[in-house]
Design an enzyme around this catalytic site. Structure first.
Site, PDB file in Angstrom:
ATOM      1  N   ASN A   1      24.083  -9.953 -34.411  1.00 39.09           N
ATOM      2  CA  ASN A   1      24.762 -10.986 -33.617  1.00 39.09           C
ATOM      3  C   ASN A   1      23.812 -11.402 -32.502  1.00 39.09           C
ATOM      4  OD1 ASN A   1      26.389 -12.512 -31.977  1.00 39.09           O
ATOM      5  ND2 ASN A   1      27.837 -10.874 -31.474  1.00 39.09           N
TER       6      ASN A   1
ATOM      7  N   GLY B   1      26.345  -3.658 -24.990  1.00 37.36           N
ATOM      8  CA  GLY B   1      25.350  -4.087 -24.011  1.00 37.36           C
ATOM      9  C   GLY B   1      25.180  -3.127 -22.852  1.00 37.36           C
TER      10      GLY B   1
ATOM     11  N   SER C   1      25.610  -1.020 -28.661  1.00 33.37           N
ATOM     12  CA  SER C   1      24.359  -0.323 -28.322  1.00 33.37           C
ATOM     13  C   SER C   1      23.749   0.436 -29.503  1.00 33.37           C
ATOM     14  CB  SER C   1      24.565   0.610 -27.122  1.00 33.37           C
ATOM     15  OG  SER C   1      24.930  -0.147 -25.975  1.00 33.37           O
TER      16      SER C   1
ATOM     17  N   GLU D   1      33.931  -2.297 -32.390  1.00 34.00           N
ATOM     18  CA  GLU D   1      32.995  -2.391 -31.272  1.00 34.00           C
ATOM     19  C   GLU D   1      33.705  -2.013 -29.977  1.00 34.00           C
ATOM     20  OE1 GLU D   1      29.575  -5.297 -32.267  1.00 34.00           O
ATOM     21  OE2 GLU D   1      31.194  -6.472 -31.445  1.00 34.00           O
TER      22      GLU D   1
ATOM     23  N   LYS E   1      24.183 -13.662 -30.324  1.00 34.14           N
ATOM     24  CA  LYS E   1      24.882 -14.145 -29.122  1.00 34.14           C
ATOM     25  C   LYS E   1      24.212 -15.432 -28.612  1.00 34.14           C
ATOM     26  CE  LYS E   1      26.478  -9.492 -28.340  1.00 34.14           C
ATOM     27  NZ  LYS E   1      26.972  -8.490 -27.422  1.00 34.14           N
TER      28      LYS E   1
ATOM     29  N   GLU F   1      33.699 -10.431 -26.610  1.00 28.12           N
ATOM     30  CA  GLU F   1      33.298 -11.430 -25.601  1.00 28.12           C
ATOM     31  C   GLU F   1      34.157 -12.685 -25.728  1.00 28.12           C
ATOM     32  OE1 GLU F   1      29.129 -11.237 -26.573  1.00 28.12           O
ATOM     33  OE2 GLU F   1      29.102  -9.219 -25.723  1.00 28.12           O
TER      34      GLU F   1
ATOM     35  N   HIS G   1      35.325 -11.355 -31.609  1.00 29.05           N
ATOM     36  CA  HIS G   1      34.391 -10.550 -30.805  1.00 29.05           C
ATOM     37  C   HIS G   1      34.979 -10.322 -29.411  1.00 29.05           C
ATOM     38  CE1 HIS G   1      30.853  -9.256 -28.630  1.00 29.05           C
ATOM     39  NE2 HIS G   1      30.338  -8.943 -29.808  1.00 29.05           N
TER      40      HIS G   1
HETATM   41  P1  13P Z   1      24.825  -4.578 -28.234  1.00 24.31           P
HETATM   42  O1  13P Z   1      24.179  -4.029 -29.498  1.00 24.31           O
HETATM   43  O2  13P Z   1      23.872  -5.374 -27.405  1.00 24.31           O
HETATM   44  O3  13P Z   1      25.527  -3.508 -27.475  1.00 24.31           O
HETATM   45  O4  13P Z   1      25.939  -5.628 -28.710  1.00 24.31           O
HETATM   46  C1  13P Z   1      26.848  -5.261 -29.684  1.00 24.31           C
HETATM   47  C2  13P Z   1      27.623  -6.443 -30.086  1.00 24.31           C
HETATM   48  O5  13P Z   1      28.404  -6.977 -29.301  1.00 24.31           O
HETATM   49  C3  13P Z   1      27.449  -6.975 -31.442  1.00 24.31           C
HETATM   50  O6  13P Z   1      28.416  -7.913 -31.756  1.00 24.31           O
END
Ligand code: 13P
Length: 250
Positions: free
Chosen positions: A9, A174, A214, A168, A11, A98, A96
């Site tokens: 992803n 992150g 992560s 997740e 982002k 976010e 997601h």
């Molecule tokens: P990170 O791997 O940066 O923690 O992000 C995970 C994520 O949100 C994948 O969709």
């Protein structure tokens, strides 16, 4: 055997030239080798068309990061299933955290998007996960159960079998603080038990459940070794070809 999948992803990272650069490094690094895992990348909308061309003849598949549930219309700033399919997307990340926390997406909205994706032959990568407060309150299972059941509400068993689930935990996204393989395995197993109770053992055993939060080259192997962890949804570490490739090969 269940599908094994590593998805990236991106982002809100990478303009066109950065996208081209990353994809060409991925393509040459993977060199069309026979991998035991399927590889999916989900770049931003603006790079999809160009990347779709670059991925032709490779084994890497293309996905988007979001989608609207309507077919078309006056929805400024939104993207439809047909638009995604017309640039070669086969997958779409939905729900997601976010999108849920920053943009206020509800379980009900995510359910509409999942239905739309399925009915238009796009595979949803359906994300769920608890916050730190919820984990500390001991409500992780309650939250996960609600998110799963609301997200797949009204779907029949055949359609549910087309979905990919990504667990997740928000506190691991992150933050560099990954769930331990045991913590992740426990939730993945719980998700399978929900699917079994709602549908059947066969369905619960068939649906791929990815872990995200992560995932890095140094922890991927231990996470992916767990029985109910069928792959990873990678954020930060998929933005560097080298680290993404080493997770794919972990
Ligand atoms: P990170 O791997 O940066 O923690 O992000 C995970 C994520 O949100 C994948 O969709």
């Amino acid at each position: 055997m269940r599908r094994r999948i590593i998805a990236g992803n991106w982002k809100m990272f990478n303009n066109i030239s950065e996208s081209q650069n990353l994809v060409s490094k991925l393509v040459s690094g993977l060199n069309n080798q026979n991998l035991i895992r399927e590889v999916i990348i989900c770049p931003p909308f603006t790079s999809l068309s160009e990347i779709s061309n670059l991925l032709k003849g490779t084994k890497i598949e293309l996905g988007a990061q979001n989608m609207h549930f309507e077919e078309k219309g006056a929805f400024t700033g939104e993207i439809s299933n047909d638009m995604l399919k017309s640039v070669g997307c086969k997958y779409v990340i939905l729900g997601h955290s976010e999108r849920r926390t920053i943009f206020g997406e509800s379980d009900e909205l995510i359910n509409k998007k999942i239905k739309k994706a399925l009915y238009s032959d796009l595979t949803p990568i359906f994300c769920i996960g608890e916050s730190l407060v919820q984990r500390e309150n001991g409500t992780t299972k309650e939250v996960i159960e609600r998110q799963v059941l609301e997200g797949i509400k009204d779907l029949n068993e055949e359609d549910v079998n087309k979905i990919i689930i990504a667990y997740e935990p928000i506190w691991a996204i992150g933050t560099g603080k990954t769930a331990s393989p045991q913590q992740a395995q426990e939730v993945h197993k719980f998700i399978r038990s929900i699917l079994k109770d709602t549908f059947s053992e066969a369905t619960s055993e068939n649906i791929p459940i990815l872990y995200g939060g992560s995932v890095k080259p140094n922890n991927a192997e231990d996470l992916l070794a767990k029985e109910d962890i069928d792959g990873a949804l990678v954020g930060g570490a998929c933005l560097e070809a080298e680290s993404f490739i080493s997770i794919i090969k972990a």
